[in-house]
Scaffold this motif. Structure first.
Motif, mmCIF file in Angstrom:
data_model
loop_
_atom_site.group_PDB
_atom_site.id
_atom_site.type_symbol
_atom_site.label_atom_id
_atom_site.label_comp_id
_atom_site.label_asym_id
_atom_site.label_seq_id
_atom_site.Cartn_x
_atom_site.Cartn_y
_atom_site.Cartn_z
ATOM 1 N N GLY A 153 0.484 -5.133 -12.736
ATOM 2 C CA GLY A 153 0.797 -6.030 -13.854
ATOM 3 C C GLY A 153 0.279 -7.444 -13.680
ATOM 4 O O GLY A 153 0.578 -8.327 -14.488
ATOM 5 N N GLY A 213 -2.722 -8.365 -14.096
ATOM 6 C CA GLY A 213 -3.799 -8.608 -15.057
ATOM 7 C C GLY A 213 -5.155 -8.086 -14.601
ATOM 8 O O GLY A 213 -6.175 -8.417 -15.199
ATOM 9 N N LYS A 214 -5.168 -7.244 -13.588
ATOM 10 C CA LYS A 214 -6.440 -6.728 -13.060
ATOM 11 C C LYS A 214 -7.213 -5.963 -14.135
ATOM 12 O O LYS A 214 -8.375 -6.240 -14.397
ATOM 13 N N THR A 238 -8.714 2.909 -10.841
ATOM 14 C CA THR A 238 -8.155 4.168 -10.345
ATOM 15 C C THR A 238 -6.981 4.611 -11.226
ATOM 16 O O THR A 238 -6.794 5.806 -11.455
ATOM 17 N N LEU A 291 -6.823 8.197 -13.128
ATOM 18 C CA LEU A 291 -5.694 9.129 -12.969
ATOM 19 C C LEU A 291 -5.044 9.447 -14.317
ATOM 20 O O LEU A 291 -4.690 10.600 -14.591
ATOM 21 N N LEU A 319 2.693 5.789 -4.751
ATOM 22 C CA LEU A 319 1.238 5.876 -4.617
ATOM 23 C C LEU A 319 0.812 7.314 -4.327
ATOM 24 O O LEU A 319 1.507 8.043 -3.610
ATOM 25 N N LEU A 320 -0.361 7.692 -4.852
ATOM 26 C CA LEU A 320 -0.931 9.003 -4.503
ATOM 27 C C LEU A 320 -1.460 8.947 -3.073
ATOM 28 O O LEU A 320 -1.663 7.866 -2.526
ATOM 29 N N ASP A 375 -10.751 -1.816 -9.623
ATOM 30 C CA ASP A 375 -9.414 -2.277 -10.022
ATOM 31 C C ASP A 375 -8.400 -1.211 -9.607
ATOM 32 O O ASP A 375 -8.468 -0.089 -10.082
ATOM 33 N N GLY A 376 -7.508 -1.565 -8.694
ATOM 34 C CA GLY A 376 -6.469 -0.606 -8.282
ATOM 35 C C GLY A 376 -6.772 0.075 -6.957
ATOM 36 O O GLY A 376 -5.982 0.891 -6.485
ATOM 37 N N ARG A 429 -5.321 0.037 -2.119
ATOM 38 C CA ARG A 429 -3.908 -0.311 -2.281
ATOM 39 C C ARG A 429 -3.142 -0.286 -0.966
ATOM 40 O O ARG A 429 -1.942 -0.492 -0.955
ATOM 41 N N LEU A 461 -5.129 -15.558 -21.455
ATOM 42 C CA LEU A 461 -6.152 -14.641 -20.924
ATOM 43 C C LEU A 461 -7.484 -15.357 -20.706
ATOM 44 O O LEU A 461 -8.142 -15.152 -19.686
ATOM 45 N N VAL A 503 -7.469 -17.495 -17.567
ATOM 46 C CA VAL A 503 -7.561 -16.709 -16.326
ATOM 47 C C VAL A 503 -9.007 -16.215 -16.144
ATOM 48 O O VAL A 503 -9.570 -16.299 -15.046
HETATM 49 P P1 B4P Z 1 -2.599 -5.230 -15.804
HETATM 50 O O1 B4P Z 1 -2.293 -5.884 -14.526
HETATM 51 O O2 B4P Z 1 -3.973 -5.439 -16.388
HETATM 52 O O3 B4P Z 1 -2.127 -3.759 -15.543
HETATM 53 P P2 B4P Z 1 -2.904 -2.560 -14.861
HETATM 54 O O4 B4P Z 1 -4.345 -2.823 -14.668
HETATM 55 O O5 B4P Z 1 -2.549 -1.446 -15.723
HETATM 56 O O6 B4P Z 1 -2.373 -2.436 -13.384
HETATM 57 P P3 B4P Z 1 -1.218 -1.593 -12.748
HETATM 58 O O7 B4P Z 1 -1.214 -2.019 -11.322
HETATM 59 O O8 B4P Z 1 0.023 -1.825 -13.555
HETATM 60 O O9 B4P Z 1 -1.503 -0.070 -12.827
HETATM 61 P P4 B4P Z 1 -2.641 0.891 -12.272
HETATM 62 O O10 B4P Z 1 -3.211 1.484 -13.483
HETATM 63 O O11 B4P Z 1 -3.604 0.196 -11.335
HETATM 64 O O12 B4P Z 1 -1.677 -5.721 -17.010
HETATM 65 C C1 B4P Z 1 -0.295 -5.563 -17.094
HETATM 66 C C2 B4P Z 1 0.253 -6.100 -18.410
HETATM 67 O O13 B4P Z 1 0.215 -7.512 -18.406
HETATM 68 C C3 B4P Z 1 -0.540 -5.674 -19.642
HETATM 69 O O14 B4P Z 1 0.353 -5.290 -20.646
HETATM 70 C C4 B4P Z 1 -1.301 -6.917 -20.075
HETATM 71 O O15 B4P Z 1 -1.499 -6.999 -21.474
HETATM 72 C C5 B4P Z 1 -0.403 -8.012 -19.579
HETATM 73 N N1 B4P Z 1 -1.133 -9.213 -19.188
HETATM 74 C C6 B4P Z 1 -2.281 -9.264 -18.463
HETATM 75 N N2 B4P Z 1 -2.664 -10.543 -18.271
HETATM 76 C C7 B4P Z 1 -1.712 -11.344 -18.864
HETATM 77 C C8 B4P Z 1 -1.545 -12.762 -19.004
HETATM 78 N N3 B4P Z 1 -2.418 -13.632 -18.494
HETATM 79 N N4 B4P Z 1 -0.437 -13.207 -19.652
HETATM 80 C C9 B4P Z 1 0.455 -12.330 -20.179
HETATM 81 N N5 B4P Z 1 0.344 -10.976 -20.103
HETATM 82 C C10 B4P Z 1 -0.738 -10.482 -19.450
HETATM 83 O O16 B4P Z 1 -1.853 1.953 -11.384
HETATM 84 C C11 B4P Z 1 -0.910 2.860 -11.920
HETATM 85 C C12 B4P Z 1 -0.464 3.877 -10.854
HETATM 86 O O17 B4P Z 1 -1.586 4.713 -10.441
HETATM 87 C C13 B4P Z 1 0.057 3.327 -9.512
HETATM 88 O O18 B4P Z 1 1.412 2.924 -9.580
HETATM 89 C C14 B4P Z 1 -0.146 4.574 -8.605
HETATM 90 O O19 B4P Z 1 0.826 5.551 -8.788
HETATM 91 C C15 B4P Z 1 -1.467 5.143 -9.087
HETATM 92 N N6 B4P Z 1 -2.615 4.616 -8.309
HETATM 93 C C16 B4P Z 1 -3.628 3.855 -8.822
HETATM 94 N N7 B4P Z 1 -4.488 3.487 -7.837
HETATM 95 C C17 B4P Z 1 -4.007 4.031 -6.677
HETATM 96 C C18 B4P Z 1 -4.449 3.971 -5.308
HETATM 97 N N8 B4P Z 1 -5.537 3.297 -4.968
HETATM 98 N N9 B4P Z 1 -3.704 4.626 -4.372
HETATM 99 C C19 B4P Z 1 -2.609 5.322 -4.713
HETATM 100 N N10 B4P Z 1 -2.130 5.399 -5.984
HETATM 101 C C20 B4P Z 1 -2.814 4.761 -6.971
#
Ligand code: B4P
Length: 193
Positions: A10, A12-13, A31, A35, A58-59, A84-85, A88, A174, A177
């Motif tokens: 969360g 913002g990646k 990633t 997934l 985490l996976l 991105d992701g 970890r 946004l 940033v």
């Molecule tokens: P983002 O931070 O962009 O969210 P994300 O990319 O989806 O990252 P996240 O870590 O949550 O999930 P991921 O898919 O990597 O944004 C979050 C929210 O904030 C959005 O709604 C956005 O609009 C808002 N936002 C962004 N910037 C903002 C700002 N400046 N102001 C206000 N709001 C803002 O991972 C999901 C799952 O996949 C993990 O939990 C795990 O189970 C698995 N996984 C993925 N990679 C893995 C790995 N390498 N190893 C093991 N498991 C993995």
């Protein structure tokens, strides 16, 4: 440019990577998105991933390494990528270094987006209400933040030791940033020119 966007869930990646890929002309490799596509396709991997992701866990490193090797080997990633992701945890960081050394494409920079936990919980609540992602419910977000602090945060020191880490304030509009990330990337390009 070979770039890792790093930060808490969360932070913002994904949001920022989607903006940067246009400018940099390189693919955004998330990633989480890979997934979620497997889950949507109801593949064997997707079935395994769903319950783990929904619980905020985490996976396994083996599964993730297979996914990342496969994706980085595709033609569009030859000129560079925004990761991105991944990584970890420290094992994933070591594995990524080894894969990139093998294909002769070391990382240029790791950008860490700094966002306080309270702001992250607020953002995920907004996304939960909008998109209904199960791992965005507030209890699961707290679990994910604890896993981040325990397993993922130490990866920043791994890259700092190698002189690759740049920390960017991830709070604010946004556009602001994005501009901060571009400034950090400009410094990287200038330093390596
Ligand atoms: P983002 O931070 O962009 O969210 P994300 O990319 O989806 O990252 P996240 O870590 O949550 O999930 P991921 O898919 O990597 O944004 C979050 C929210 O904030 C959005 O709604 C956005 O609009 C808002 N936002 C962004 N910037 C903002 C700002 N400046 N102001 C206000 N709001 C803002 O991972 C999901 C799952 O996949 C993990 O939990 C795990 O189970 C698995 N996984 C993925 N990679 C893995 C790995 N390498 N190893 C093991 N498991 C993995």
């Amino acid at each position: 440019m070979r770039l890792v966007l790093f930060g808490a869930p969360g932070s913002g990646k994904g949001t920022q990577a989607a903006r940067l890929k246009q400018d940099l002309g390189i693919p955004h490799i998330s990633t989480g998105d890979l997934l979620r596509a497997e889950i949507k396709a109801e593949s064997e991997l997707g079935k395994k991933a769903k319950s783990i992701m929904d619980a905020g866990q985490l996976l396994s490193d083996d599964i993730m390494l297979g996914i990342i090797e496969d994706r980085l080997g595709q033609a569009d990633a030859k000129p560079g990528f925004i990761l991105d992701g991944y990584p970890r945890n420290l094992a994933q960081a070591e594995a990524l270094d080894a894969v990139l050394a093998r294909i002769g494409q070391p990382l240029d920079v790791v950008i860490k987006l700094d966002v306080p936990n309270e702001a992250i919980v607020d953002r995920c609540v907004v996304r939960f209400n909008k998109e209904g992602r199960p791992d965005d419910n507030p209890d699961t977000v707290k679990k994910r933040l604890a896993i981040y602090a325990d397993q993922t945060a130490p990866v920043a020191a791994f890259y700092e030791k190698r002189g690759k880490l740049k920390v960017v304030d991830g709070v604010g509009e946004l556009d602001d940033v994005t501009a901060r990330i571009k400034t950090a990337l400009g410094q990287t390009t200038a330093a390596s020119a």
